[in-house]
Design a protein around this motif. Structure first.
Motif, PDB file in Angstrom:
ATOM      1  N   TYR A 118      13.975   7.201  22.832  1.00  0.00           N
ATOM      2  CA  TYR A 118      14.359   7.237  21.420  1.00  0.00           C
ATOM      3  C   TYR A 118      14.712   5.828  20.938  1.00  0.00           C
ATOM      4  N   ASP A 119      14.736   5.648  19.615  1.00  0.00           N
ATOM      5  CA  ASP A 119      15.208   4.364  19.090  1.00  0.00           C
ATOM      6  C   ASP A 119      16.730   4.283  19.273  1.00  0.00           C
ATOM      7  N   PRO A 120      17.303   3.077  19.186  1.00  0.00           N
ATOM      8  CA  PRO A 120      18.722   2.899  19.513  1.00  0.00           C
ATOM      9  C   PRO A 120      19.713   3.679  18.643  1.00  0.00           C
ATOM     10  N   SER A 121      19.260   4.219  17.519  1.00  0.00           N
ATOM     11  CA  SER A 121      20.188   5.018  16.698  1.00  0.00           C
ATOM     12  C   SER A 121      20.459   6.376  17.336  1.00  0.00           C
ATOM     13  N   HIS A 122      19.564   6.803  18.216  1.00  0.00           N
ATOM     14  CA  HIS A 122      19.711   8.091  18.891  1.00  0.00           C
ATOM     15  C   HIS A 122      19.505   7.926  20.397  1.00  0.00           C
ATOM     16  N   ASP A 123      20.182   6.947  20.960  1.00  0.00           N
ATOM     17  CA  ASP A 123      20.045   6.682  22.392  1.00  0.00           C
ATOM     18  C   ASP A 123      21.136   7.405  23.181  1.00  0.00           C
TER      19      ASP A 123
END
Length: 209
Positions: free
Chosen positions: A24-29
């Motif tokens: 996932y991208d870092p906003s939803h890691d």
């Protein structure tokens, strides 16, 4: 399940989610997951009659099968259940955690708020996990995540700031637990401060020729 078996299942789920969220991208890691688990445990301590291990498992898995990141061929309505069964979970726990995870969604609640309230009557742990997830979307951390997600989607700063009014400022009024409401008030105040800072620093820019 006895305590040892529950702890073993939680450990297996944690390892699974850590790998799953690495895509996932870092906003939803996985750091997002860790914060939600921490917040959920904090809230659960003040909500009698709820299961801590159900809360932890649901908080760990709440983004597994999220439609924003679902891979081709995956069934988001069954993925959590199937993962838990594959890791040795009893069927009743797998069914409960799957139902909770399907009820966390903000967009799902906006479309059918009555359904979420009915789910909470059956699964009170949903209120806890839902509040914890939404708390991580507001406040200082939420601001950082909002810009990270906006960047990942190619949105401008102005488009990202618009998300505050479109969604984030509404989350305080959607909290279900007393602890969630208290924390949401503090974090929402930070969102409003950010809006004020943004307005002060961008005022008049649109008039420049």
């Amino acid at each position: 399940m006895d305590r040892t078996a529950i702890e073993s299942l939680v450990a297996k789920v944690t390892n699974y989610v850590k790998d799953y969220m690495s895509h996932y991208d870092p906003s939803h890691d996985f750091d997002h997951i860790r914060r939600v688990v921490h917040l959920a445990c904090h809230i659960q301590a003040s909500v009698p009659g709820t299961s801590r291990h159900i809360v932890i498992l649901s908080a760990l898995l709440h983004d597994v099968g999220d439609k924003k990141y679902l891979k081709p061929g995956e069934d988001g309505s069954r993925l959590v259940h199937d993962v838990l069964i594959s890791l040795g979970s009893p069927v009743d726990i797998a069914n409960t955690v799957q139902a909770i995870c399907l009820g966390v969604s903000y967009s799902g609640e906006v479309k059918d708020p009555a359904r979420v309230l009915e789910l909470i009557k059956v699964y009170p742990e949903l209120a806890i996990v839902q509040d914890a997830d939404r708390l991580d979307a507001i406040g200082a951390v939420g601001i950082g995540r909002t810009f990270t997600f906006g960047g990942a989607k190619g949105r401008s700063l102005e488009q990202t700031m618009a998300h505050f009014g479109e969604k984030l400022l509404h989350l305080e009024g959607m909290m279900k637990t007393d602890a969630g409401r208290q924390l949401a008030k503090e974090r929402t105040d930070r969102l409003r401060t950010m809006q004020e800072w943004w307005a002060a620093e961008t005022d008049g820019i649109g008039d420049v020729k």
